[in-house]
Design an enzyme around this catalytic site. Sequence first.
Site, mmCIF file in Angstrom:
data_model
loop_
_atom_site.group_PDB
_atom_site.id
_atom_site.type_symbol
_atom_site.label_atom_id
_atom_site.label_comp_id
_atom_site.label_asym_id
_atom_site.label_seq_id
_atom_site.Cartn_x
_atom_site.Cartn_y
_atom_site.Cartn_z
ATOM 1 N N CYS A 15 -11.123 3.359 -2.024
ATOM 2 C CA CYS A 15 -9.899 3.862 -1.385
ATOM 3 C C CYS A 15 -9.721 3.127 -0.066
ATOM 4 O O CYS A 15 -10.697 2.906 0.667
ATOM 5 C CB CYS A 15 -10.028 5.371 -1.138
ATOM 6 S SG CYS A 15 -8.618 6.047 -0.225
ATOM 7 N N CYS A 26 -3.553 -0.937 -2.411
ATOM 8 C CA CYS A 26 -3.797 0.486 -2.679
ATOM 9 C C CYS A 26 -4.642 0.632 -3.950
ATOM 10 O O CYS A 26 -4.260 0.136 -5.017
ATOM 11 C CB CYS A 26 -2.449 1.172 -2.850
ATOM 12 S SG CYS A 26 -2.562 2.903 -3.313
ATOM 13 N N ASN A 27 -5.770 1.303 -3.827
ATOM 14 C CA ASN A 27 -6.641 1.489 -5.002
ATOM 15 C C ASN A 27 -5.964 2.307 -6.082
ATOM 16 O O ASN A 27 -6.069 2.002 -7.268
ATOM 17 C CB ASN A 27 -7.928 2.200 -4.594
ATOM 18 C CG ASN A 27 -8.910 1.279 -3.940
ATOM 19 O OD1 ASN A 27 -9.823 0.782 -4.578
ATOM 20 N ND2 ASN A 27 -8.722 1.015 -2.665
ATOM 21 N N GLY A 31 -2.473 9.202 -4.158
ATOM 22 C CA GLY A 31 -3.743 9.579 -4.785
ATOM 23 C C GLY A 31 -3.736 10.862 -5.580
ATOM 24 O O GLY A 31 -4.590 11.065 -6.434
ATOM 25 N N ASP A 59 0.851 -1.198 0.000
ATOM 26 C CA ASP A 59 0.000 0.000 0.000
ATOM 27 C C ASP A 59 0.883 1.243 0.000
ATOM 28 O O ASP A 59 2.070 1.170 0.334
ATOM 29 C CB ASP A 59 -0.911 0.016 1.230
ATOM 30 C CG ASP A 59 -1.868 1.197 1.196
ATOM 31 O OD1 ASP A 59 -2.454 1.445 0.118
ATOM 32 O OD2 ASP A 59 -2.019 1.902 2.212
ATOM 33 N N SER A 60 0.286 2.364 -0.359
ATOM 34 C CA SER A 60 1.035 3.613 -0.309
ATOM 35 C C SER A 60 1.366 3.980 1.136
ATOM 36 O O SER A 60 2.265 4.773 1.379
ATOM 37 C CB SER A 60 0.206 4.737 -0.938
ATOM 38 O OG SER A 60 -1.050 4.824 -0.292
ATOM 39 N N HIS A 68 -8.683 3.995 2.748
ATOM 40 C CA HIS A 68 -9.007 4.691 4.002
ATOM 41 C C HIS A 68 -10.506 4.755 4.299
ATOM 42 O O HIS A 68 -10.897 4.980 5.435
ATOM 43 C CB HIS A 68 -8.486 6.136 3.941
ATOM 44 C CG HIS A 68 -7.004 6.247 4.023
ATOM 45 N ND1 HIS A 68 -6.157 5.586 3.167
ATOM 46 C CD2 HIS A 68 -6.213 6.957 4.867
ATOM 47 C CE1 HIS A 68 -4.911 5.895 3.473
ATOM 48 N NE2 HIS A 68 -4.917 6.716 4.497
ATOM 49 N N GLU A 72 -6.455 9.932 8.198
ATOM 50 C CA GLU A 72 -5.074 9.895 8.716
ATOM 51 C C GLU A 72 -4.955 10.725 10.004
ATOM 52 O O GLU A 72 -4.074 10.498 10.814
ATOM 53 C CB GLU A 72 -4.099 10.453 7.677
ATOM 54 C CG GLU A 72 -4.036 9.618 6.438
ATOM 55 C CD GLU A 72 -2.731 8.855 6.296
ATOM 56 O OE1 GLU A 72 -1.714 9.322 6.789
ATOM 57 O OE2 GLU A 72 -2.774 7.782 5.675
HETATM 58 N N1 DGL Z 1 -3.971 3.971 -0.540
HETATM 59 C C1 DGL Z 1 -4.571 5.018 -1.329
HETATM 60 C C2 DGL Z 1 -5.748 4.439 -2.129
HETATM 61 O O1 DGL Z 1 -6.330 3.445 -1.768
HETATM 62 C C3 DGL Z 1 -5.028 6.184 -0.493
HETATM 63 C C4 DGL Z 1 -3.886 6.982 0.086
HETATM 64 C C5 DGL Z 1 -3.020 7.650 -0.971
HETATM 65 O O2 DGL Z 1 -3.493 8.579 -1.645
HETATM 66 O O3 DGL Z 1 -1.892 7.217 -1.105
HETATM 67 O O4 DGL Z 1 -6.095 4.994 -3.143
#
Ligand code: DGL
Length: 270
Positions: free
Chosen positions: A188, A76-77, A46, A13-14, A190, A156
């Site tokens: 996403c 991560c989406n 994102g 993930d990011s 989050h 966050e």
């Molecule tokens: N993990 C990112 C997503 O699912 C969200 C956080 C980011 O922007 O890195 O898109």
Amino acid sequence: MSQKIKNPIGVFDSGIGGLTVYRALRAQMPHESFIYLGDTARLPYGTKSKETVCRYAERVARKLFEEEIKLLVVACNTASAAALPYLRELWPDMPILGVVKPGVQAAVEASKTGRVVVFATEGTIRSGAYQREIQKRALDMQVQGIACNLLVSLVEEGWGEGAEVDGILKRYLKRITLDNYDVLALGCTHFPVLIPALRSLLPPEVALIDSAETTALAAKRYLQENKLENGSSVAGRDRFLVTDCAERFRALAPLFLGGRDVDGVDFIAL
Ligand code: DGL
């Protein structure tokens, strides 16, 4: 092969949000081991361009493949939407699963009106990945994608509910122009944290869909079909790696894991 079944599953993930996907994976596959890598040094993905996200994703995937993972889950989406074909081109022999397809499957199955709204980051919406994938399954479906970057910062910050959260959610919900939609897909990592707040603002006929569960089922199915399940009766192990701010990751983790702590988080320079 016998050695390979004991290898861990890599989750990328990011940053920290992918823990919502890890949580579902862990629940589905208690005997598997996981390596979770959060690219916290480069978060957020994102708001970045496709090229940049591809470059970041390549670096993280390479590190996880060096750890001899048997499956890579791109939790991560944004990275799934922007970089999945690129990663598959780079590693054609490695199994790589993203979250967009499983999320779309759940959204399409849940919708009776054929009208789906997607909340995601700017990059995910810009990529058109959800829109494309939904229409691939059902040509006549209508989709409206809404970029909700601010929701990432909100979560966050540890703010999942309250008057301010409701106010911001209402502003995003006001952007929906698609009549008669009955699914709000959370595209996403989050956003599952915001489900109780969203539920209280949405009419009961609108289903909230989160891709974590369907992604975990797809990962499990992949291991079963390819005889890669770890047959051990002992609980699997977890490693959490981050590219920056390990302490912050540890402190925020319970928010994404339903109150659970992570045991240890290690910094790696990438
Ligand atoms: N993990 C990112 C997503 O699912 C969200 C956080 C980011 O922007 O890195 O898109």
